[in-house]
Scaffold this active site. Structure first.
Site, PDB file in Angstrom:
ATOM      1  N   LYS A 221      54.737  -6.368  41.075  1.00 55.99           N
ATOM      2  CA  LYS A 221      54.312  -6.210  39.682  1.00 55.99           C
ATOM      3  C   LYS A 221      53.539  -7.431  39.188  1.00 55.99           C
ATOM      4  O   LYS A 221      53.570  -8.512  39.786  1.00 55.99           O
ATOM      5  CB  LYS A 221      55.527  -5.931  38.790  1.00 55.99           C
ATOM      6  N   ARG A 255      64.197  -1.249  43.944  1.00 54.26           N
ATOM      7  CA  ARG A 255      63.137  -0.236  44.035  1.00 54.26           C
ATOM      8  C   ARG A 255      61.868  -0.946  44.496  1.00 54.26           C
ATOM      9  O   ARG A 255      61.337  -1.811  43.782  1.00 54.26           O
ATOM     10  CB  ARG A 255      62.926   0.437  42.680  1.00 54.26           C
TER      11      ARG A 255
END
Length: 274
Positions: A221, A255
């Site tokens: 991210k 995740r």
């Protein structure tokens, strides 16, 4: 700490990995990579072989300012993929990344095992009751607004306290609806600035008070590549570093895009805890 997936109890006392399968053309890292049946099955097989317990399938990109996708298009994208994967890997535990109750219902009825909702039921008033009726595990994430508006909603009195309060309210609503297995996701990158993401990670152990399994999704991210001034493609090392921190602060599920490296993080952290 266990959850019931299709009649199978999954023990989350030891952390698990959820591998990401984006079937959207515009996801921030792997958008458009899995275009055909062969590529999809090859990627799922790799993630399962590398140790993923769950495969998270998403057909609606939730990156900041992502294009809106109609419910009909989302269903048209995701349902054939659910059928494809479960035909080839019938034991696979598919998580469906959606905030729409009709998508959730269709995918669970087609054999998926759990639902991963970025909105914790706030973008579809029927979601909580649908999950309760289906009796499947429910991942609820913290977000303000929508993927299109969330980056303009980063104001908090105290980010950790505010998110814990949010989860206490959403968990109460889920329980009242009849949902049994609940997993919480603090929502790194969703309605949070770079600094807020790191404050949240630094104080992640406070989420123990919720007494629910904790999912952490920080893989590649912008909180990593903006801090390192590189790119999502160059953020695997940074992802492993922050996944290790998350594991040391009580994360139950990672995740990730890169399953092998996440499994290595789990194994090494378990050596520290012997």
């Amino acid at each position: 700490m266990t959850i019931n997936c299709k009649g199978k109890l999954i023990d989350l006392t030891s952390p698990r990995v959820m591998g990401i399968l984006n079937i959207t053309p515009d996801s921030f890292y792997d958008g458009g990579q899995h275009k055909n049946e062969y590529d999809i099955l090859k990627h799922v097989e790799l993630m399962l072989n590398e140790g993923a317990t769950f495969i998270d399938v998403g057909a609606y990109s939730s990156r900041p300012n992502a294009d809106h996708v109609s419910e009909a298009d989302e269903l048209k994208r995701i349902l054939p993929v659910v059928h494809l994967i479960l035909k080839e890997f019938p034991e696979a535990l598919l998580s469906i990344d959606t905030f729409r109750s009709n998508i959730a219902k269709s995918c669970i009825e087609s054999g998926a095992a759990l639902i991963n909702d970025i909105s914790a039921g706030k973008l579809d008033n029927n979601m909580l009751q649908t999950i309760a009726d289906l009796q499947v595990p429910y991942i609820m994430m913290h977000m303000k607004g929508t993927p299109q508006t969330m980056q303009q909603q980063t104001s908090y009195d105290d980010i950790v306290k505010d998110i814990i309060f949010y989860f206490s309210e959403r968990i109460a609503a889920a329980r009242q609806s009849g949902i049994v297995d609940i997993i919480v996701d603090p929502g790194f990158g969703f309605a949070k600035t770079l600094e807020q993401n790191y404050e949240l990670l630094n104080k992640l152990e406070h989420f123990k008070m919720i007494e629910k399994p904790l999912l952490v999704g920080i893989s590649r991210k912008s909180m990593i590549y903006k801090a390192l001034k590189n790119s999502a493609e160059e953020s695997l090392n940074g992802t492993s570093v922050l996944n290790t921190v998350a594991l040391q602060k009580n994360a139950s599920i990672l995740r990730v895009h890169d399953v092998k490296e996440a499994m290595e993080c789990i194994k090494l952290v378990e050596f520290l805890n012997v």
